[in-house]
Design an enzyme around this catalytic site. Structure first.
Site, PDB file in Angstrom:
ATOM      1  N   HIS A  65       0.804  -1.223   0.000  1.00 50.97           N
ATOM      2  CA  HIS A  65       0.000   0.000   0.000  1.00 50.97           C
ATOM      3  C   HIS A  65       0.842   1.279   0.000  1.00 50.97           C
ATOM      4  O   HIS A  65       0.282   2.385  -0.059  1.00 50.97           O
ATOM      5  CB  HIS A  65      -0.914   0.017   1.229  1.00 50.97           C
ATOM      6  CG  HIS A  65      -0.178   0.323   2.490  1.00 50.97           C
ATOM      7  ND1 HIS A  65       0.698  -0.575   3.072  1.00 50.97           N
ATOM      8  CD2 HIS A  65      -0.149   1.434   3.249  1.00 50.97           C
ATOM      9  CE1 HIS A  65       1.220  -0.024   4.147  1.00 50.97           C
ATOM     10  NE2 HIS A  65       0.721   1.190   4.280  1.00 50.97           N
ATOM     11  N   HIS A  80       1.959   7.057   0.026  1.00 52.33           N
ATOM     12  CA  HIS A  80       1.033   6.185   0.756  1.00 52.33           C
ATOM     13  C   HIS A  80      -0.267   6.110  -0.032  1.00 52.33           C
ATOM     14  O   HIS A  80      -1.026   7.072  -0.068  1.00 52.33           O
ATOM     15  CB  HIS A  80       0.789   6.751   2.155  1.00 52.33           C
ATOM     16  CG  HIS A  80       0.108   5.797   3.068  1.00 52.33           C
ATOM     17  ND1 HIS A  80      -1.253   5.570   3.016  1.00 52.33           N
ATOM     18  CD2 HIS A  80       0.586   5.004   4.052  1.00 52.33           C
ATOM     19  CE1 HIS A  80      -1.576   4.685   3.937  1.00 52.33           C
ATOM     20  NE2 HIS A  80      -0.473   4.323   4.576  1.00 52.33           N
TER      21      HIS A  80
END
Length: 159
Positions: A65, A80
């Protein structure tokens, strides 16, 4: 000798196509409070997240992620992808490069499965921060609509 890298301004470019928003507007207090570093965030519309600069991929999170990069001036950059996406345990993400690989701005790094994200109510707001921001003078550009690998979103130089 002179340290020319110290005075060199470096740019980060949009890693996605979409809209840039201030970090303060991210619905996650860790990013909104600048606890992770200084930067910007994006609300985007496609499925590819690219390198925001030339550098080396220093981290691919085990849960896929997020990824980290280091540029030639020593800036540590964290991308992110989405909020609470760590909970997906890598589902919905496909890594397109290897950790420690040198990449150029605009190089595709991670592909997301947008349908999977939508079906799991994932907020895809994506912060991009310089985690060692205290070492740099950072100027955030005033832009809203961005194009991956083209739109400069911030620039910085070593203090």
């Amino acid at each position: 000798m002179f340290d020319f890298k110290k005075n060199k301004r470096t740019s980060l470019f949009a890693p996605v196509n979409g809209q840039m928003i201030p970090l303060e507007n991210v619905p996650d207090k860790v990013f909104a409070s600048h606890m992770m570093g200084e930067g910007v965030a994006f609300i985007y519309e496609d499925n590819i997240v690219c390198a925001p600069c030339d550098g080396r991929v220093t981290l691919i999170a085990p849960t896929l992620h997020a990824f980290g990069m280091m540029d030639s001036c020593g800036a540590e950059i964290l991308v992110h992808i989405g909020l609470d996406t760590v909970n997906l345990q890598g589902k919905g993400f496909k890594v397109l490069v290897n950790q420690r690989e040198k990449v150029s701005k605009g190089t595709p790094i991670i592909e997301i499965d947008r349908d999977y994200m939508r079906n799991h109510d994932i907020v895809l707001t994506t912060p991009v921060v310089i985690t060692n921001a205290k070492d740099f003078e950072i100027d955030i550009q005033n832009c809203t609509r961005v194009e991956k690998g083209v739109t400069e979103v911030l620039n910085f130089k070593k203090i």
